[in-house]
Design an enzyme around this catalytic site. Structure first.
Site, short mmCIF file in Angstrom:
data_model
loop_
_atom_site.label_atom_id
_atom_site.label_comp_id
_atom_site.label_asym_id
_atom_site.label_seq_id
_atom_site.Cartn_x
_atom_site.Cartn_y
_atom_site.Cartn_z
N TYR A 143 17.37 44.85 51.04
CA TYR A 143 17.08 45.69 52.19
C TYR A 143 15.79 45.26 52.90
O TYR A 143 15.54 45.64 54.04
CB TYR A 143 16.97 47.17 51.79
CG TYR A 143 18.28 47.78 51.34
CD1 TYR A 143 19.49 47.10 51.46
CD2 TYR A 143 18.32 49.05 50.78
CE1 TYR A 143 20.68 47.66 51.04
CE2 TYR A 143 19.51 49.62 50.36
CZ TYR A 143 20.69 48.91 50.48
OH TYR A 143 21.87 49.48 50.07
N LYS A 188 23.14 41.93 37.86
CA LYS A 188 24.33 41.08 38.00
C LYS A 188 23.89 39.68 37.56
O LYS A 188 24.01 38.68 38.30
CB LYS A 188 24.81 41.13 39.46
CG LYS A 188 26.13 40.45 39.73
CD LYS A 188 27.32 41.19 39.15
CE LYS A 188 28.60 40.40 39.40
NZ LYS A 188 29.75 40.91 38.61
N ASP A 220 28.95 45.96 38.04
CA ASP A 220 30.36 46.32 38.19
C ASP A 220 30.83 47.14 36.98
O ASP A 220 31.55 48.13 37.12
CB ASP A 220 31.25 45.09 38.42
CG ASP A 220 30.86 43.90 37.58
OD1 ASP A 220 29.79 43.93 36.94
OD2 ASP A 220 31.64 42.93 37.53
N ASP A 244 21.21 52.24 45.18
CA ASP A 244 21.73 52.99 46.33
C ASP A 244 23.18 53.38 46.06
O ASP A 244 23.59 54.54 46.19
CB ASP A 244 21.62 52.09 47.58
CG ASP A 244 21.83 52.86 48.86
OD1 ASP A 244 21.98 54.09 48.80
OD2 ASP A 244 21.84 52.23 49.93
N ASP A 248 24.85 57.22 44.45
CA ASP A 248 25.85 58.00 45.20
C ASP A 248 27.07 58.28 44.33
O ASP A 248 27.65 59.36 44.36
CB ASP A 248 26.27 57.27 46.49
CG ASP A 248 25.41 57.68 47.68
OD1 ASP A 248 24.31 58.22 47.45
OD2 ASP A 248 25.83 57.47 48.82
#
Ligand code: NAD
Length: 352
Positions: A143, A188, A220, A244, A248
């Site tokens: 970001y 990852k 994942d 992020d 959620d």
């Protein structure tokens, strides 16, 4: 008597409605627990663009820096969707996090007993008290990395330094020490070089926390495990973008986006406290927004920035009690009383 200076960034959409209820509850807590609160307001997001041309005016940064803590509603809405990327309301959000050095985002995902049936996950999978704390790195990664675009392509860069990973890892290990001494680091590392640095750095920091049981999980797999067996998690630490998305997902396990609080910390006392949901333009002005995520953010503020843990617990207990009988439309169940945003704030105050 302690006096706290709090800056309110009400923002756009439902922001003002929900922050007003949170202020009411904070005032009630102040009265009950013998402290005082002084408020100042500042502009952030779409309302700041309308008034000053930019989403984060310098005056807002100065006011926030001069306060003990900041309460934020939400920013954004269709009115500003056509602004250029660096002048959108969300740019103000990233800007204030950067300006205040808020590198750690704490997102608890807790199921309140009376809301168990609102979770899309089966009862036996969530168990009696699902309580996950996601610690998300907030000022680094993709970001904030270098980005660009030419005629036929576009790119964003995921980049982390050892120092950035170390400081977020310490926040997560400290949090784990205060909870169940269990930490999952999510990355990852099978694909990304930045994740390999992340994993190695977390392992290095773990040497200072021998009591904490550390495990690593690919993002994942974590996305899958959160719905397969959320009870296995206690504290999760991860990068900006993974955090992020995962927070959620975890929020839906808890039933409603209108219930979830968050804290962004700088390492010092100053923190920024906000619900994880957005400005909900579809219901703005209708008086039906759920203010509980913002009210629970105030509880986090009392715990992490203002050293008033008893007031924090009292607010959380009041919310749990009110939920037994009364709900805003987003979490309404038949047989209970449907209440407005303002009525929900009044009920929490009365319960306090
Ligand atoms: P959103 O969270 O605003 O809304 C998603 C859905 O959840 C909507 O149906 C909304 O009505 C509902 N909802 C959200 N909060 C609620 C509440 N407290 N009570 C009841 N229902 C609630 O997400 P979105 O629709 O993707 O985004 C809307 C705007 O908010 C966009 O401009 C987006 O950029 C912005 N946004 C801001 C933040 C922030 O300020 N931190 C975060 C996310 C999105």
């Amino acid at each position: 008597m302690e006096n706290y200076k709090i800056t309110l960034l009400k923002g756009d959409g439902i922001g003002p409605e929900i922050v007003n209820q949170a202020v009411k509850v904070l005032d009630k807590a102040a009265e009950k627990f013998n402290f005082t609160v002084e408020y100042d307001e500042a502009l952030l997001g779409g309302c700041a663009i309308d008034a000053t041309g930019v989403p984060l005016p310098e005056e807002t940064v100065a006011k926030c820096k001069a306060s003990d803590s900041v309460i934020l509603g939400a920013v954004g809405g269709p009115k500003w969707d056509n602004q250029p990327g660096n002048n959108r309301p969300e740019a103000g959000l990233l800007g204030i996090r950067g300006a205040l050095g808020l590198f750690a985002n704490l997102r608890p995902s807790v199921i309140f007993g009376p809301l168990k049936s609102a979770s899309p996950i089966k009862d036996e999978i969530i168990g009696d008290n699902m309580d996950i704390m996601i610690v998300r790195e907030l000022t680094g990664g993709i970001y904030f990395g270098e980005r660009g675009r030419d005629d036929s392509s576009a790119w964003d860069t995921e980049k982390y330094s050892v120092a950035e990973v170390e400081r977020i890892a310490r926040v997560a290990f400290d949090m784990a020490m205060k909870r169940n001494k269990k930490l999952t680091s999510v990355d990852k590392a099978n694909v990304l070089e930045s994740s390999r640095l992340w994993r190695q750095t977390v392992i290095n920091v773990s040497k200072d926390y021998p009591e904490v049981e550390l495990n690593h999980m690919y993002v994942d797999n974590c996305a899958m495990q959160l719905v397969r067996n959320p009870k296995q998690f206690d504290v999760i630490v991860t990068s900006n973008i993974f955090g992020d998305i995962l927070s959620d997902e975890a929020s839906m396990i808890a039933g409603s986006i209108g219930m979830l609080a968050s804290a962004s910390l700088s390492g010092g006392k100053l923190g920024l406290y906000e619900p994880i949901h957005g400005s909900a333009p579809d219901i703005a002005g209708k008086g039906i927004a759920n203010p509980l995520a913002t009210i629970l953010s105030v509880a986090m503020m009392l715990r992490y920035s203002l050293a008033q843990p008893e007031a924090a617990e009292a607010i959380e207990a009041a919310v749990a009690k009110v939920l037994e009988t009364s709900r805003t439309p987003d979490i309404y169940e038949e047989g209970l009383t449907k209440v407005s945003c303002e009525e929900m704030g009044d009920l929490v105050c009365a319960q306090l």
